[in-house]
Write an enzyme that holds these catalytic residues in place. Sequence first.
Site, PDB file in Angstrom:
ATOM      1  N   CYS A   1       0.742  -1.164   0.219  1.00  0.00           N
ATOM      2  CA  CYS A   1       0.038   0.039  -0.073  1.00  0.00           C
ATOM      3  C   CYS A   1       1.044   1.299  -0.051  1.00  0.00           C
ATOM      4  O   CYS A   1       1.781   1.344   0.801  1.00  0.00           O
ATOM      5  CB  CYS A   1      -0.879   0.204   1.175  1.00  0.00           C
ATOM      6  SG  CYS A   1      -1.698   1.548   1.408  1.00  0.00           S
TER       7      CYS A   1
ATOM      8  N   CYS B   1       0.253   3.133   3.666  1.00  0.00           N
ATOM      9  CA  CYS B   1       0.651   2.769   4.969  1.00  0.00           C
ATOM     10  C   CYS B   1       2.030   3.321   5.558  1.00  0.00           C
ATOM     11  O   CYS B   1       2.750   3.655   4.543  1.00  0.00           O
ATOM     12  CB  CYS B   1       0.844   1.274   4.673  1.00  0.00           C
ATOM     13  SG  CYS B   1      -0.949   0.219   5.083  1.00  0.00           S
TER      14      CYS B   1
ATOM     15  N   HIS C   1      -4.571   0.180   7.939  1.00  0.00           N
ATOM     16  CA  HIS C   1      -5.318  -0.109   6.405  1.00  0.00           C
ATOM     17  C   HIS C   1      -6.524  -0.591   6.316  1.00  0.00           C
ATOM     18  O   HIS C   1      -7.305  -0.089   5.389  1.00  0.00           O
ATOM     19  CB  HIS C   1      -4.397  -1.098   5.884  1.00  0.00           C
ATOM     20  CG  HIS C   1      -4.420  -1.144   4.268  1.00  0.00           C
ATOM     21  ND1 HIS C   1      -4.186  -0.277   3.223  1.00  0.00           N
ATOM     22  CD2 HIS C   1      -5.168  -2.153   3.464  1.00  0.00           C
ATOM     23  CE1 HIS C   1      -4.301  -0.750   2.152  1.00  0.00           C
ATOM     24  NE2 HIS C   1      -5.068  -2.093   2.149  1.00  0.00           N
TER      25      HIS C   1
ATOM     26  N   ASN D   1     -13.456  10.075  -1.848  1.00  0.00           N
ATOM     27  CA  ASN D   1     -13.687   8.849  -2.765  1.00  0.00           C
ATOM     28  C   ASN D   1     -13.735   7.780  -1.925  1.00  0.00           C
ATOM     29  O   ASN D   1     -12.601   7.371  -1.538  1.00  0.00           O
ATOM     30  CB  ASN D   1     -13.295   8.657  -3.969  1.00  0.00           C
ATOM     31  CG  ASN D   1     -13.534  10.046  -4.966  1.00  0.00           C
ATOM     32  OD1 ASN D   1     -14.573  10.479  -4.859  1.00  0.00           O
ATOM     33  ND2 ASN D   1     -12.602  10.606  -5.522  1.00  0.00           N
TER      34      ASN D   1
ATOM     35  N   SER E   1      -8.502   4.813  -5.891  1.00  0.00           N
ATOM     36  CA  SER E   1      -7.403   3.729  -6.325  1.00  0.00           C
ATOM     37  C   SER E   1      -6.887   2.930  -4.970  1.00  0.00           C
ATOM     38  O   SER E   1      -5.742   2.424  -5.421  1.00  0.00           O
ATOM     39  CB  SER E   1      -6.428   4.591  -6.974  1.00  0.00           C
ATOM     40  OG  SER E   1      -5.945   5.702  -6.333  1.00  0.00           O
TER      41      SER E   1
ATOM     42  N   HIS F   1      -6.793   2.210   1.856  1.00  0.00           N
ATOM     43  CA  HIS F   1      -6.434   2.840   2.868  1.00  0.00           C
ATOM     44  C   HIS F   1      -7.216   3.991   2.978  1.00  0.00           C
ATOM     45  O   HIS F   1      -7.571   4.673   2.298  1.00  0.00           O
ATOM     46  CB  HIS F   1      -4.798   3.114   2.832  1.00  0.00           C
ATOM     47  CG  HIS F   1      -4.269   3.606   4.091  1.00  0.00           C
ATOM     48  ND1 HIS F   1      -3.400   2.722   4.669  1.00  0.00           N
ATOM     49  CD2 HIS F   1      -4.541   4.281   4.919  1.00  0.00           C
ATOM     50  CE1 HIS F   1      -2.968   3.105   5.759  1.00  0.00           C
ATOM     51  NE2 HIS F   1      -3.681   4.311   5.999  1.00  0.00           N
TER      52      HIS F   1
ATOM     53  N   HIS G   1      -8.832   7.396   3.488  1.00  0.00           N
ATOM     54  CA  HIS G   1      -7.961   8.768   3.152  1.00  0.00           C
ATOM     55  C   HIS G   1      -9.119   9.584   2.500  1.00  0.00           C
ATOM     56  O   HIS G   1     -10.146   9.248   1.970  1.00  0.00           O
ATOM     57  CB  HIS G   1      -6.653   8.781   2.181  1.00  0.00           C
ATOM     58  CG  HIS G   1      -6.838   8.140   0.916  1.00  0.00           C
ATOM     59  ND1 HIS G   1      -7.234   7.015   0.596  1.00  0.00           N
ATOM     60  CD2 HIS G   1      -6.944   9.008  -0.199  1.00  0.00           C
ATOM     61  CE1 HIS G   1      -7.463   6.889  -0.677  1.00  0.00           C
ATOM     62  NE2 HIS G   1      -7.278   8.127  -1.339  1.00  0.00           N
TER      63      HIS G   1
ATOM     64  N   GLN H   1      -9.225  13.828   0.196  1.00  0.00           N
ATOM     65  CA  GLN H   1      -8.207  14.516  -0.469  1.00  0.00           C
ATOM     66  C   GLN H   1      -8.776  16.152  -0.273  1.00  0.00           C
ATOM     67  O   GLN H   1      -9.839  16.379  -0.031  1.00  0.00           O
ATOM     68  CB  GLN H   1      -8.189  14.299  -1.913  1.00  0.00           C
ATOM     69  CG  GLN H   1      -7.678  12.908  -2.296  1.00  0.00           C
ATOM     70  CD  GLN H   1      -7.626  12.689  -3.673  1.00  0.00           C
ATOM     71  OE1 GLN H   1      -7.031  13.368  -4.562  1.00  0.00           O
ATOM     72  NE2 GLN H   1      -8.306  11.619  -4.315  1.00  0.00           N
TER      73      GLN H   1
ATOM     74  N   PHE I   1     -26.608   3.954 -12.254  1.00  0.00           N
ATOM     75  CA  PHE I   1     -25.777   4.235 -13.443  1.00  0.00           C
ATOM     76  C   PHE I   1     -26.458   5.526 -14.111  1.00  0.00           C
ATOM     77  O   PHE I   1     -27.565   5.777 -14.054  1.00  0.00           O
ATOM     78  CB  PHE I   1     -25.697   3.124 -14.802  1.00  0.00           C
ATOM     79  CG  PHE I   1     -24.980   1.968 -14.437  1.00  0.00           C
ATOM     80  CD1 PHE I   1     -23.375   1.898 -14.595  1.00  0.00           C
ATOM     81  CD2 PHE I   1     -25.579   0.882 -13.586  1.00  0.00           C
ATOM     82  CE1 PHE I   1     -22.906   0.725 -14.468  1.00  0.00           C
ATOM     83  CE2 PHE I   1     -24.801  -0.206 -13.624  1.00  0.00           C
ATOM     84  CZ  PHE I   1     -23.380  -0.231 -13.799  1.00  0.00           C
TER      85      PHE I   1
ATOM     86  N   GLU J   1     -30.702  10.509 -18.439  1.00  0.00           N
ATOM     87  CA  GLU J   1     -30.058  11.312 -17.324  1.00  0.00           C
ATOM     88  C   GLU J   1     -28.837  12.225 -18.237  1.00  0.00           C
ATOM     89  O   GLU J   1     -28.502  13.188 -17.424  1.00  0.00           O
ATOM     90  CB  GLU J   1     -29.429  10.414 -16.239  1.00  0.00           C
ATOM     91  CG  GLU J   1     -30.778   9.760 -15.411  1.00  0.00           C
ATOM     92  CD  GLU J   1     -30.386   8.762 -14.729  1.00  0.00           C
ATOM     93  OE1 GLU J   1     -30.305   8.851 -13.482  1.00  0.00           O
ATOM     94  OE2 GLU J   1     -30.074   7.578 -15.252  1.00  0.00           O
TER      95      GLU J   1
END
Length: 378
Positions: free
Chosen positions: A52, A55, A116, A156, A164, A167, A169, A171, A341, A346
């Site tokens: 990771c 980590c 993690h 996210n 991606s 762990h 987190h 942003q 979706f 939409e």
Amino acid sequence: MEPFDPTTHPHRRYNPLTNTHILVSPHRTKRPWLGQTEPAEPSNLPQYDPACYLCPGNTRAGGKVNEMYTSTVVFENDYAAVLPPPGPVAPLAAHPLLTAEPIQGGCDVVCFHPRHDLSLPTLSLSDVENIVDEWTRVYMRRGTEPGIEYVQIFENKGAMMGCSNPHPHSQVWSLSTVPTLPAKELASLHNYASATHVRSGVPTGPDGHACLLCEYVHHELSVPEDEGRLVTANEHFVALVPWWAYWPFEIMVLPHKRHISSLVHFTVDEKRAFADIMSRVTKRYDNIFSCSFAYAMGVHQRPLPPRQDDDGMYVQDADDIAHLHVHFEPPLLRSASVRKFLAGFEVMAEPQRDLTAEQAAKRLRNCSEVHYLLAAES
């Protein structure tokens, strides 16, 4: 002609924050599903993963080595979406319809915890308070840098949201302009304040002006539970499925006792209550399908922290019309493997949902605030 019933008849709902509409089609909830399913998010991650990039002590993809952190930690994103100033000057547009605006700024990663295998719903309340403290520090630091006009805190969670790395987190992106969605919301808040008379008993925005979100949450608190959209609440904050929700189990978190413009305006009790409501919302999310529930989360507040006077007091200005709130926008619809979706009508016309906001809120209210993994152990 039969009377209109919002639980069975298709209708449009208005979103006053973005000045848009959403088509609601509750009669479609029974349609069969033979489309794509998603793999379940893993719930048995190791406490430490040597592969990771986030980590403690591991080498990141860009070659830098993480410190052996024991709590929340922040570092600059090795693959930032925007770059620091000075930036290049854009060439003259070949045509007025083909303009480009250079953007500068910075991107930070906020690791929630060294372990993690944890996430917001499985962290302790004190750990979530540490995250709120770190968000506030980054907001203050980035928001006072020259050329920065907006600071966006977001998370996210889950591979289906494009995360991606599992762990825990979030942003923070800092930009030299105010992005489209928060700009729309701020414009709506300003327009409402200038055109609306304050109703008795409702909290107000700066200088006693009407606040769209103060008015909205005041109304939601008056709706009977079995008819309403409230999910959970504490002394200072509520979590609700907004009237205009697009995502199946979308939630908005916002203060209900007073108008709060940004994270820096929290009292000690409000900060603790904010951490509490964030923990409670995400526990309910994980419990609805007994899985690590994917979502996109973002904090909307003043574009920048307020200026301080010589006595350290925050100076009020026009941006205080912002009413701090958090958007949770999760994709899961029917189960841990069936997602909503964005497609067809939409993409080409306007957003659409089947499950009503009231039905979603009831399902979320019925979820426990004891995480399903802890419940299974007891």
